[in-house]
Design a protein around this motif. Structure first.
Motif, short mmCIF file in Angstrom:
data_model
loop_
_atom_site.label_atom_id
_atom_site.label_comp_id
_atom_site.label_asym_id
_atom_site.label_seq_id
_atom_site.Cartn_x
_atom_site.Cartn_y
_atom_site.Cartn_z
N ARG A 76 0.84 -1.21 0.00
CA ARG A 76 0.00 0.00 0.00
C ARG A 76 0.87 1.26 0.00
O ARG A 76 0.63 2.20 -0.77
N LEU A 77 1.88 1.27 0.84
CA LEU A 77 2.74 2.44 0.95
C LEU A 77 3.54 2.68 -0.32
O LEU A 77 3.83 3.83 -0.67
N ARG A 78 3.90 1.61 -1.01
CA ARG A 78 4.73 1.71 -2.21
C ARG A 78 3.93 1.57 -3.50
O ARG A 78 4.49 1.40 -4.56
N ARG A 79 2.61 1.66 -3.38
CA ARG A 79 1.72 1.58 -4.54
C ARG A 79 1.92 0.29 -5.33
O ARG A 79 1.88 0.26 -6.56
N GLY A 80 2.16 -0.80 -4.60
CA GLY A 80 2.31 -2.11 -5.24
C GLY A 80 0.97 -2.78 -5.45
O GLY A 80 -0.07 -2.31 -4.98
N ASP A 81 0.98 -3.89 -6.14
CA ASP A 81 -0.23 -4.62 -6.49
C ASP A 81 -0.36 -5.84 -5.59
O ASP A 81 0.51 -6.73 -5.60
N THR A 82 -1.44 -5.93 -4.82
CA THR A 82 -1.62 -7.05 -3.91
C THR A 82 -1.84 -8.38 -4.65
O THR A 82 -1.69 -9.45 -4.06
N ARG A 83 -2.14 -8.31 -5.95
CA ARG A 83 -2.26 -9.54 -6.72
C ARG A 83 -0.93 -10.28 -6.82
O ARG A 83 -0.90 -11.48 -7.09
N SER A 84 0.16 -9.57 -6.59
CA SER A 84 1.48 -10.20 -6.64
C SER A 84 1.70 -11.18 -5.49
O SER A 84 2.64 -11.97 -5.52
N LEU A 85 0.83 -11.15 -4.47
CA LEU A 85 1.00 -12.02 -3.30
C LEU A 85 0.58 -13.46 -3.56
O LEU A 85 0.82 -14.33 -2.73
N GLY A 86 -0.03 -13.73 -4.69
CA GLY A 86 -0.38 -15.10 -5.04
C GLY A 86 -1.62 -15.64 -4.37
O GLY A 86 -1.77 -16.85 -4.24
N LEU A 87 -2.53 -14.75 -3.98
CA LEU A 87 -3.75 -15.19 -3.30
C LEU A 87 -4.89 -15.50 -4.27
O LEU A 87 -5.87 -16.15 -3.89
N SER A 88 -4.79 -15.05 -5.51
CA SER A 88 -5.91 -15.18 -6.44
C SER A 88 -5.94 -16.52 -7.15
O SER A 88 -6.92 -16.87 -7.78
N SER A 89 -4.85 -17.29 -7.07
CA SER A 89 -4.78 -18.60 -7.71
C SER A 89 -4.70 -19.69 -6.64
O SER A 89 -4.02 -19.52 -5.63
N SER A 90 -5.37 -20.81 -6.89
CA SER A 90 -5.39 -21.89 -5.89
C SER A 90 -4.10 -22.69 -5.86
O SER A 90 -3.75 -23.27 -4.84
N GLY A 91 -3.40 -22.76 -6.98
CA GLY A 91 -2.18 -23.57 -7.04
C GLY A 91 -2.40 -24.95 -7.61
O GLY A 91 -1.45 -25.71 -7.79
N GLY A 92 -3.66 -25.31 -7.89
CA GLY A 92 -3.95 -26.57 -8.57
C GLY A 92 -3.42 -27.80 -7.85
O GLY A 92 -3.56 -27.96 -6.65
N LYS A 93 -2.76 -28.68 -8.63
CA LYS A 93 -2.27 -29.95 -8.10
C LYS A 93 -1.17 -29.75 -7.06
O LYS A 93 -0.89 -30.68 -6.28
N SER A 94 -0.56 -28.57 -7.02
CA SER A 94 0.49 -28.31 -6.03
C SER A 94 -0.06 -28.35 -4.61
O SER A 94 0.70 -28.57 -3.66
N MET A 95 -1.36 -28.17 -4.45
CA MET A 95 -1.95 -28.18 -3.12
C MET A 95 -1.84 -29.57 -2.50
O MET A 95 -1.54 -29.72 -1.32
N LEU A 96 -2.09 -30.60 -3.30
CA LEU A 96 -1.99 -31.97 -2.80
C LEU A 96 -0.53 -32.32 -2.49
O LEU A 96 -0.24 -32.96 -1.46
#
Length: 298
Positions: free
Chosen positions: A68-88
């Motif tokens: 927020r302070l550096r005007r970055g994009d929170t989508r870069s945190l990797g929360l929007s993708s589940s990770g697919g087969k990597s979860m198992l």
């Protein structure tokens, strides 16, 4: 929302030095609140468990504020993708390396499994009638491995948003996979040091022994977690792996391992020898595989 005009400050990337610096400073400041509370109480489990939850979510809060302070994009945190087969894969890896670590402890009699006293204690806590090992172990494992993983993920996600959602990709982008993963692991280790030294987190071994063991495990685990973060493009598998690690080691393998004298605490848990060595071997294998991949993984 402010429109980006010619006078607007340019948005930063998550890997710029300013964002990383803000993240580290904020992590220390926010974590410091919970370090003090735990140290004052003398145990990480004090405060009904609220202190440890607050501490584990401090890196996530720091990551969101830094972006927020550096005007970055929170989508870069990797929360929007589940990770697919990597979860198992993430769920199963800790169960695999914990089994590899504890098997050589039990086989030669450096510890024994399952501990009858532990089964009695846990049965009373669960409201079960006394069961033999053949009944208790699988019946205890099922809730640990199913419903137990849910709160474990909720806690681990806070750390992983900060360490692997924000910091590891930022450092890998600047330093490459090996250095980025290792430096993240060193910082992650340092973040644990206040409670390792001053809040009885070192358990049954002296801190001079437990801290190096923990450091080896954390740095090696950072390599594994960074690899799975880049492989999946998501932070969720990292949270699952972290939760699975905490759950199976702290709630299943360690409490059900009986002591065979002074040697057992030096072999088991995160502060003994066996788990760090098993994680280190797996990390080296993954690092070697990652090194052979042309270009970034995932």
């Amino acid at each position: 929302m402010i429109a980006a005009g010619k006078h607007a400050a340019p948005a930063s990337t998550p890997g710029d030095r300013g964002s990383i610096a803000w993240f580290l400073v904020l992590s220390v400041l926010i974590s410091g609140i919970f370090w003090v509370l735990m140290i004052e109480a003398g145990h990480p489990g004090a405060g009904g468990g609220h202190y440890v939850v607050g501490l584990m979510w401090a890196p996530a809060v720091a990551a969101f504020f830094a972006l927020r302070l550096r005007r970055g994009d929170t989508r870069s945190l990797g929360l929007s993708s589940s990770g697919g087969k990597s979860m198992l894969l993430a769920y199963g890896l800790p169960l695999f390396y914990a089994s590899v670590a504890y098997g050589p402890v039990w086989a030669p009699g450096l510890g024994f499994f399952p501990d009858p006293a532990a089964m009695t204690r846990l049965s009373a806590r669960l409201g079960w009638r006394p069961l033999g090992a053949a009944g208790f172990v699988p019946l205890y494992f099922v809730p640990i491995a199913t419903t137990g993983i849910i709160p474990a993920i909720a806690h681990a996600l806070g750390e992983e948003i900060g360490w692997r959602g924000f910091l590891a990709p930022a450092l890998v982008g600047r330093m490459g996979f090996t250095a980025g993963a290792i430096v993240t692991g060193i910082i992650w280790t340092a973040w644990h040091v206040p409670i390792l030294l001053f809040a009885d987190y070192h358990g049954a071994t002296p801190w001079r022994f437990g801290l190096p063991c923990f450091a080896v495990m954390a740095v090696a685990l950072s390599v594994i977690l960074t690899w799975i973060r880049l492989r999946s493009g998501s932070v969720w598998p990292c949270a699952i792996l972290h939760a699975s690690h905490n759950l199976f080691i702290q709630a299943f393998f360690t409490p059900l391992t009986g002591s065979m004298g002074r040697i057992t605490p030096y072999m088991i848990d995160e502060l003994g020898v066996a788990v760090p060595m098993a994680v280190l071997v797996l990390a080296v294998l993954i690092w070697n595989q990652q090194r052979r991949v042309a270009g970034p993984v995932g």
